[in-house]
Motif scaffolding. Sequence first.
Motif, mmCIF file in Angstrom:
data_model
loop_
_atom_site.group_PDB
_atom_site.id
_atom_site.type_symbol
_atom_site.label_atom_id
_atom_site.label_comp_id
_atom_site.label_asym_id
_atom_site.label_seq_id
_atom_site.Cartn_x
_atom_site.Cartn_y
_atom_site.Cartn_z
ATOM 1 N N THR A 48 0.545 -1.441 -0.004
ATOM 2 C CA THR A 48 -0.190 0.467 -0.058
ATOM 3 C C THR A 48 0.929 1.497 -0.185
ATOM 4 O OG1 THR A 48 -1.215 -1.402 1.186
ATOM 5 C CG2 THR A 48 -1.864 1.066 1.276
ATOM 6 N N GLY A 296 -11.141 1.495 5.057
ATOM 7 C CA GLY A 296 -9.930 1.217 4.474
ATOM 8 C C GLY A 296 -9.391 1.099 3.473
ATOM 9 N N GLU A 322 -3.110 -2.240 7.351
ATOM 10 C CA GLU A 322 -3.841 -1.076 8.078
ATOM 11 C C GLU A 322 -3.065 -0.355 8.457
ATOM 12 O OE1 GLU A 322 -6.024 -4.010 10.486
ATOM 13 O OE2 GLU A 322 -6.984 -4.816 9.409
ATOM 14 N N ARG A 325 -1.796 2.188 4.942
ATOM 15 C CA ARG A 325 -2.671 3.946 5.433
ATOM 16 C C ARG A 325 -1.948 4.108 5.039
ATOM 17 N NH1 ARG A 325 -7.052 -1.013 6.031
ATOM 18 N NH2 ARG A 325 -7.153 -2.062 3.993
ATOM 19 N N ARG A 328 1.418 7.317 2.348
ATOM 20 C CA ARG A 328 0.931 7.065 0.811
ATOM 21 C C ARG A 328 1.823 7.985 0.258
ATOM 22 N NH1 ARG A 328 -3.748 3.097 -1.085
ATOM 23 N NH2 ARG A 328 -3.273 3.827 -2.424
#
Length: 709
Positions: A48, A296, A322, A325, A328
């Motif tokens: 992510t 999320g 998680e 997130r 980023r």
Amino acid sequence: MTSAAPIRSQNPVDYLKRYYGYDRFRPMQEDIIQSVLSGRDTLVLMPTGGGKSVCFQIPAIMLPGITIVVSPLIALMKDQVGALHLNGISAAYYNSTQTGREQRNIEEDCLSGKLKLLYISPEKLLTESFLSFLKRINISLFAIDEAHCISSWGHDFRPEYTQLNILKEAFPSIPTVALTATADKLTRQDIAQRLGMSDPAIFVASFNRTNLSLQVLPGQNRIQQIFKLLQQKPDTSGIIYCLSRKSTESLASKLQEKGFNAAFYHAGMDPNERSRIQEAFLRDDVRIMCATIAFGMGIDKSNVRWVIHYNMPKNIEGFYQEIGRAGRDGAAAQTVLFYSFADVATYKEMLAENSPANLGLQLAKLERMQQYADAHTCRRQILLSYFSEELPEPCGNCDVCRDPRVTFDGTIIAQKALSAMVRTGERVPMNLLIDILRGSRSQQVLQGGYDQIKTYGAGRDLRFEDWRNYLHQLINVGVIEIAYDQHYALRRGILADQVLYGGRRIDLVRPDDAPKPVVEKTKTKSETNRDELFERLRVLRKAIADEQNVPPYVVFTDTTLEDMARQKPVTPDALRNVSGVGERKLQLFGKQFLDEIVGYVRGRVQAGEKPKGSTQLVTFDLYNTGMTIEEIAAERKLTPGSIAGHLVQLAKAGYDIDLEALISPEDRYEIEKAINVIGLEEGRLKPLFDYLGGRYDYAKLALVAGIMG
């Protein structure tokens, strides 16, 4: 600022610069893009914040037809498409929230070739009518986002994804790119197989998100610890993940009482209210989101500066996604996990009650998560090893690396505590147990007759605070557990008998070696000024975002604003050099951001400072008083040539400067004639000066070159 001409290049970097404002790709992105452009099925495993979207968006722009993007979250499609529009890329989303007329307009745009990307949910895609429609348009690529949802081995399995293999059956010649942030080897193989991929190219990017700091804190007094953490991070966005819906609501309420801008989110809420809250968070109207893991997936918000886990997650895949997130945009972000052994016990009870088919696998994954939380070695090395990636050296950006733990054999301490607990019938809470161990003559000890037991006073060599610290560690590793339904009495945990009778060694960390609060360095004057400009730019960004009806990070990311605050550009060309400023955004927002920066720089000059970008503005202000080039040069102790250069740059940037009025027609005619004879290399005036025999100074040469160029 005029619109730029279309690109005809075959080089993906040119598209990256034009549409996204970046000069170079992140690791692996360009190789993935080349694989997709070559027509090969491609599986991308990229963490992510690693830049997965660019891996299919740039091929979508470069390929002749339209790219169909399958995304599981309708709520995010609008923002993803809005971000593409602001980058100057034609895209649309197609879902059940639209009217029939809106959908027909989108279909017409697909048929006419106006769109480069179309986002759609798997449910809508798999309808017979839409599959028939797809056969009428020129599709260049299928992109399957959040591809781990197709695998029953994945941590977020979605049954509707399993039917996506129909795409390969219906369109065998169209390449597919599948993208996910978290998938172990088993899940990767499953994704490729279920999508019917043909000899896919598999790219596994590094999972090492170096900008994320990792920290684990004991689960006692979580709320007070959260208050302290958030006070250090005013006006920043973050997520607090909780195990239960009730916890999200109560925590949000407590944060609001303390004056924090917080809200809660969970699957039990009214769908409209849930969408409203998510939108408020994306737009920075709500700063702190207390949420279950229902919140999320696919959150594109790039300026999440921290993620806190109020409870330990049940597996490393979920935890990694998680915390991913946060940060980023590549800027520093903090992640904190509160851990207590009670969380492990809760999960085990839930698994025992539900008895899933893959119970053994789930228990093994829970154990790996617990090992991460218990670790006294570099946490990032543990995290990366789970994804089969080696980190040769400790990371330096986790709590263990910053404050290395020195362990010692604490088995005797554990046995003393357990013995005292057993002899008191496992009925006393922590503070009373410590009083018994330390030989206290308190009223509670004497009334209970605890001064008569064999282990009374057996731990008088340790301070009360030290005992409390060790008991917390013993709870975290499962030697002791807390009976919450028995007035918080301490009782034997799953390892207790092994420690008492089985020769099990227990390592503890001395309190003096426990994590210390991080002391922030005093900022320098330049850092303080940069932060002040960043805040001004952030306020401007929010106003523009509200006007455009998009989240602020879609206008510019925090890292782009930080780069602006550092470089302080005062002309469009200088702003173009800021990372993340593409042509379309320069055209749309450039003037507003430049005006803000120029206003800030002028203010600093008036305060007696000389910030970057100020020298041209000082020249411009003196020019506006009616001074000549020579007078400005004398005032600023610079050469007339430098002053003329400033004025030429400012005139080209759109500032109101009449260059022709600064040189006589006769001088201009002679210099232009010479330039037409010998030509002029950009930035090189000396050959022209020599050709004219030194009759004209560099100021005049610069002015004529500026007028002609």
